[in-house]
Enzyme design. Structure first.
Site, PDB file in Angstrom:
ATOM      1  N   HIS A 127     -19.432  -8.325  -7.245  1.00  0.00           N
ATOM      2  CA  HIS A 127     -20.845  -8.284  -6.834  1.00  0.00           C
ATOM      3  C   HIS A 127     -21.602  -7.138  -7.496  1.00  0.00           C
ATOM      4  O   HIS A 127     -22.830  -7.154  -7.566  1.00  0.00           O
ATOM      5  CB  HIS A 127     -20.919  -8.161  -5.312  1.00  0.00           C
ATOM      6  CG  HIS A 127     -22.163  -8.742  -4.717  1.00  0.00           C
ATOM      7  ND1 HIS A 127     -23.341  -8.927  -5.434  1.00  0.00           N
ATOM      8  CD2 HIS A 127     -22.434  -9.183  -3.451  1.00  0.00           C
ATOM      9  CE1 HIS A 127     -24.261  -9.454  -4.642  1.00  0.00           C
ATOM     10  NE2 HIS A 127     -23.736  -9.625  -3.443  1.00  0.00           N
ATOM     11  N   ASP A 132     -21.160 -30.323 -13.327  1.00  0.00           N
ATOM     12  CA  ASP A 132     -20.199 -31.373 -13.675  1.00  0.00           C
ATOM     13  C   ASP A 132     -19.301 -30.839 -14.781  1.00  0.00           C
ATOM     14  O   ASP A 132     -19.761 -30.530 -15.877  1.00  0.00           O
ATOM     15  CB  ASP A 132     -20.948 -32.628 -14.140  1.00  0.00           C
ATOM     16  CG  ASP A 132     -20.013 -33.795 -14.420  1.00  0.00           C
ATOM     17  OD1 ASP A 132     -18.797 -33.576 -14.493  1.00  0.00           O
ATOM     18  OD2 ASP A 132     -20.511 -34.922 -14.577  1.00  0.00           O
TER      19      ASP A 132
END
Length: 451
Positions: free
Chosen positions: A163, A382
């Site tokens: 992070h 995808d």
């Protein structure tokens, strides 16, 4: 009992490593997250038609090519010990590589993950690598970890990213970019911008006084109380009704759809906890600030550009005033985060650094926190096995009151992954489900691949 078998662990490096000596200094927004865990999000897909071994090789190769654009994620954090006993952090783009884990979840199907009343935490948590790693540990641990887990009738692609290197916007930008490369793109539609944004007249790298790794390593870690998670689905129609109700009650069109939805959840949680009317309750929203700066930071900015917006009210006030009032206070709180206020916060932090850590023992009692966004492109990813059918988060930064916002599968809908005590969830009118057994993790082979 669900059994997770780790088949192999590989190191994936950037394919070309064009800038081996690149250093990226951390901003205030990056530095204040050093004590937190990383970002962990994963996608569920139905089993692809091609052989999964070919898909794994394809994912590793496309990841390597994607890291050419996202060089920091193939590197490590590094430190500079200054003569005045302060410490500075930077991203060393040394191409040490990301971690890629191939695992198998024996006997686990897609329905076991997405059709239960409660999220099966023990199972889903094991679908992520780099669990329990705090951001400052990126000096020796990979900044990016990907785990490909085979299910009986599907696959789970879990991604863990430090992070201190990026926020949610950049996380999904990376995921979307990897998806593009996987589909055969030679270049990215939105290449990342690696240059960090600093306040004018900021000397960087930014020194942090009294920062000692030994203090962090031995800092107090309080065990989590028993928690459960459930994904609440809100259709576009139900959200529109909440928004209309909130705005009608205040006689103005000020409340956004998300503000109405989060206020509804706050009200429900306060009611379910059966708090004393005089008890205080807080709600924190993590807001993106790219568009709040002048000039605005582009969405492709790779790094952290987030700020917490806090509201505190008495439980009785929340319940008595109702949806419109609570949503209006939320609207006002968010609107207060102007560029001037953001710059003032950053200047103050530079003079007196404070590290954010969001755990049940560090936040105020009865505090709820909403992170992520329904605007992220989650379902457009995808990788060669079709579009995802669900999204789940890992165990990082979880506590009683954490709410993670995702877009729903159907356009305009929103999913809220709520992490709460079992008693609070029961107060929402839910029923208990049979808990899952303990997850065992077996390692069978370790390899180091795509270099």
């Amino acid at each position: 009992m669900a059994s997770i078998r780790v088949i192999s662990t590989s190191t994936i490096c950037a394919a070309s490593n064009k800038e081996p000596n690149l250093r990226i200094h951390l901003t205030t927004w990056d530095l204040e997250l050093l004590l937190q865990d990383g970002i962990q999000k994963g996608l569920v897909f139905y089993k692809p038609k091609p052989d999964h071994e070919n898909l794994i090789h394809h994912l590793q190769t496309s990841l390597s090519r994607t890291l050419d654009f996202f060089l920091p994620l193939a590197g490590r954090l590094a430190t500079i010990e200054n003569v005045d006993e302060t410490t500075s952090f930077f991203l060393d783009c040394n191409n040490s590589g990301a971690e890629f884990v191939h695992a198998v979840a024996d006997g686990v199907s897609v329905s076991d993950i997405i059709q239960q009343t409660y999220v099966p935490d023990l199972m889903v948590n094991s679908f992520f690598s780099l669990n329990g790693i705090r951001n400052y540990e990126g000096t020796s641990k990979p900044l990016l970890g990907v785990q490909f887990t085979e299910l009986v009738d599907g696959v789970f692609i879990g991604c863990s990213i430090n992070h201190a290197a990026l926020d949610g916007t950049s996380f999904w930008h990376f995921f979307n970019s990897w998806s593009e490369i996987s589909r055969g793109f030679d270049s990215l539609s939105k290449p990342p911008i690696l240059q960090r944004w600093f306040l004018r007249d900021t000397d960087y790298p930014i020194p942090i006084p009294f920062f000692k790794n030994e203090q962090l390593i031995h800092s107090k870690v309080v065990p989590l109380p028993p928690l459960q998670q459930r994904v609440f689905h809100f259709t576009a129609e139900s959200i529109a009704k909440l928004k209309a109700k909130a705005n009608a009650s205040i006689g103005a069109e000020k409340i956004s759809s998300l503000q109405a939805l989060l206020s509804h959840l706050w009200l429900s949680a306060v009611r379910s906890k059966r708090l004393d009317p005089d008890q205080e309750t807080s709600f924190r929203i993590i807001i993106g600030v790219r568009s709040r700066l002048q000039p605005p930071l582009p969405q492709q900015y790779l790094g952290n550009a987030i700020q917490g917006a806090d509201m505190t009210m008495k439980a009785g006030e929340v319940l008595e005033q109702g949806l419109g009032y609570v949503a209006l206070q939320m609207n006002k709180t968010v609107a207060m985060h102007t560029e001037e206020k953001l710059r003032s916060y950053l200047e103050c932090w530079r003079e007196n650094p404070k590290f954010a850590i969001e755990t049940h023992d560090s936040l105020p009692r009865n505090c709820f926190l909403a992170s992520s966004s329904p605007r992220y492109n989650v379902y457009g990813n995808d990788f060669g096995c079709g579009r995802p059918i669900a999204v789940r988060s890992g165990p990082a930064n979880k506590f009683d009151g954490k709410m993670t916002i995702f877009p729903g599968l159907k356009e305009g809908s929103v999913d809220i992954e709520a992490c709460l005590s079992p008693e609070t969830l029961q107060g929402f009118g839910l029923w208990k489900t049979r808990p899952l057994g303990r997850v065992s993790i077996k390692r069978t082979r370790r390899s180091h691949g795509v270099k």
